[in-house]
Each structure stands twice: as structure tokens, then as C-alpha cells.
Write a protein that holds these residues in place. Sequence first.
Motif, short mmCIF file in Angstrom:
data_model
loop_
_atom_site.label_atom_id
_atom_site.label_comp_id
_atom_site.label_asym_id
_atom_site.label_seq_id
_atom_site.Cartn_x
_atom_site.Cartn_y
_atom_site.Cartn_z
N ASP A 155 23.78 80.93 -16.06
CA ASP A 155 23.04 80.73 -17.48
C ASP A 155 23.70 79.45 -17.67
N GLU A 156 22.92 78.45 -17.14
CA GLU A 156 23.28 76.79 -17.64
C GLU A 156 23.83 76.57 -19.00
N GLY A 157 22.84 77.32 -19.93
CA GLY A 157 23.29 76.98 -21.41
C GLY A 157 24.62 77.61 -21.87
N PHE A 158 25.11 78.45 -21.07
CA PHE A 158 26.49 79.17 -21.46
C PHE A 158 27.66 78.15 -20.79
N PHE A 159 27.19 77.56 -19.66
CA PHE A 159 28.35 76.82 -19.10
C PHE A 159 28.29 75.24 -19.50
N SER A 160 27.46 74.85 -20.31
CA SER A 160 27.21 73.24 -20.55
C SER A 160 28.02 73.00 -21.89
N ASN A 161 28.11 71.79 -22.26
CA ASN A 161 28.76 71.16 -23.44
C ASN A 161 30.24 71.41 -23.30
N GLY A 162 30.90 71.12 -22.04
CA GLY A 162 32.12 71.14 -22.03
C GLY A 162 32.91 72.56 -21.99
N ARG A 163 32.26 73.67 -21.83
CA ARG A 163 32.90 74.92 -22.02
C ARG A 163 34.09 74.99 -20.99
N LYS A 164 35.34 75.08 -21.56
CA LYS A 164 36.43 75.53 -20.60
C LYS A 164 36.18 76.74 -19.87
N VAL B 37 21.99 84.41 -3.43
CA VAL B 37 21.42 83.22 -4.49
C VAL B 37 22.34 83.85 -5.62
N ILE B 38 22.97 82.79 -6.22
CA ILE B 38 23.84 82.73 -7.28
C ILE B 38 23.04 82.30 -8.52
N GLU B 39 22.53 82.90 -9.62
CA GLU B 39 22.34 82.39 -10.75
C GLU B 39 22.96 82.23 -12.02
N ARG C 70 34.33 95.23 -7.93
CA ARG C 70 35.56 94.57 -7.87
C ARG C 70 35.85 93.79 -9.34
N TYR C 71 34.51 93.35 -9.93
CA TYR C 71 34.90 92.43 -11.05
C TYR C 71 34.34 93.09 -12.48
N TYR C 72 33.30 94.00 -12.65
CA TYR C 72 32.70 94.53 -13.90
C TYR C 72 33.84 94.77 -14.85
N GLU C 73 34.58 95.87 -14.52
CA GLU C 73 35.84 96.50 -15.34
C GLU C 73 36.93 95.26 -15.27
N PHE C 74 37.16 94.93 -14.38
CA PHE C 74 38.23 93.94 -14.46
C PHE C 74 37.94 92.85 -15.41
N SER C 75 36.95 92.01 -15.40
CA SER C 75 36.62 91.16 -16.33
C SER C 75 36.70 91.75 -17.75
N LYS C 76 36.26 92.82 -18.16
CA LYS C 76 36.16 93.48 -19.31
C LYS C 76 37.72 93.50 -19.89
N LEU C 77 38.65 94.25 -18.77
CA LEU C 77 39.86 94.34 -19.18
C LEU C 77 40.67 93.01 -19.46
N VAL C 78 40.62 91.96 -18.61
CA VAL C 78 41.17 90.88 -18.65
C VAL C 78 40.70 90.16 -20.05
N CYS C 79 39.42 90.15 -20.29
CA CYS C 79 39.01 89.43 -21.64
C CYS C 79 39.46 90.26 -22.69
N ARG D 267 28.65 88.63 -17.33
CA ARG D 267 27.10 88.58 -17.40
C ARG D 267 26.44 87.32 -17.37
N HIS D 268 26.80 86.33 -17.37
CA HIS D 268 26.37 84.88 -17.34
C HIS D 268 25.95 84.16 -15.92
N ILE D 269 26.48 85.32 -14.86
CA ILE D 269 26.46 84.51 -13.51
C ILE D 269 25.81 86.07 -12.93
N SER D 270 24.57 85.82 -12.01
CA SER D 270 24.08 86.99 -11.44
C SER D 270 24.13 86.62 -9.83
N ILE D 271 24.02 87.54 -9.04
CA ILE D 271 23.81 87.24 -7.45
C ILE D 271 22.76 88.18 -6.98
N ASP D 272 22.19 87.65 -6.05
CA ASP D 272 21.01 88.44 -5.31
C ASP D 272 21.11 88.46 -3.77
N GLY D 273 21.24 89.32 -3.15
CA GLY D 273 21.41 88.95 -1.59
C GLY D 273 23.00 88.91 -1.28
#
Length: 191
Positions: free
Chosen positions: A134-143, A130-132, A86-95, A105-111
Motif C-alpha cells: 500500500d504505497e500511500g501508507f508508506f509514503s511521506n516519510g512514515r517511520k 509477489v509482494i504488494e 507467523r505474523y498476523y496475531e504477533f503484529s496485533k499483539l506488538v502493536c 494489512r498494508h502488505i500482501s503476498i501472493d505465491g
Amino acid sequence: MQAIYDERWGNRTLCYYFDYVPARFKYVSLPQESARNLIWNFKNGTHQSGVALHTAKLIKQTYGKSAKDIAFVCIPASTPEKNETRYYEFSKLVCAMSGVQNAYRHISIDGERLAVHEQGRNKKIRNSQVIEFDEGFFSNGRKVILFDDVVTTGRSITLFAEKLESMGAEVIAAYCIGKTLVKPSKPTTND
């Protein structure tokens, strides 16, 4: 596709493109049926480019050159396989088309998780996900702009936004293909 803005999501913007009429409603207008089919096809991994083009256009119109400072995050699907489809190619296109940062790639899911619409009011937990992050990517006020295919109550988007904000992100908007109509009007002969 057009943008319909719904201001009922706190201090953030919620934008959806269509009213979505669930399959339990058999008699729908032609536009409602077209929107339903677009959403189902998107969920199955087709029609990503049209939705991506529309989403990117709205992002560019709304945020202009500052889009480069915003991360684009898709709310994960119910399984890793569905999420990738659903989202891999879609995200690339939007961006690529809007200039926002791809957070796929900063969010991964298992199960697996239960899809909310499968259980209605009688929810029973049968699977877990389980959603993991990348907390460093989302820190410091990232919009962040969130994306989900369909919003019904807004609960999933709100919980996801709150999780990202607990890491330091600033969720500024959410875009959805459809917003579920709980009681759609009956189609008329003019629809």
C-alpha cells in the motif's frame, strides 16, 4: 530475552535477542538449544505472545510516546499461509502493547518464495513471490520498524528496507529474534 544491538546495518539499528545456531550444527549449548527451539516454535505459530511482549517492551523503552508515529512491518514469510500463521496475531499483539501502527494489512503476498536457508550458495529460482505494498501508507516519510524472525546476512531486511524507502518511508530499525551464527563455538561443560 535481552536486546543485542548490532550497529552494522547502515544508519539504522538492528536489534536481535539471541544468537541462532542452525540445525546443521548438532552440538549446541543448552541456551543455544533453547533459542533455537523458541525460533522454531515462533515460525510454527506458537510462542508469539512472549516474543511480542519482549518486542513491544523494547519499542516502548526506545521510542516512548513517539511509538504511535511508527509503523510495525513484518518481513513476509515464504508463503501466504506461513505469513498469516507467523505474523498476523504477533503484529496485533506488538502493536497493542507498544502503541505502534500495525502495517500487517498494508502488505500482501501472493505465491511462494524460496526460503534462503533452503538453497545455500547454490540458489535456484523455483518459485516466485509477489509482494504488494500500500504505497500511500508508506509514503511521506512514515517511520518504520521492521521485524524478521532470523537475520543471517541482513540481505532480506536491507532489500525490504530499500523498497519501503523507495516509496518514501524511513526505516529506522529492525528487530529479529535471532542472528545466525555462521561458526558457533563448541559448547563447553559450563554451558
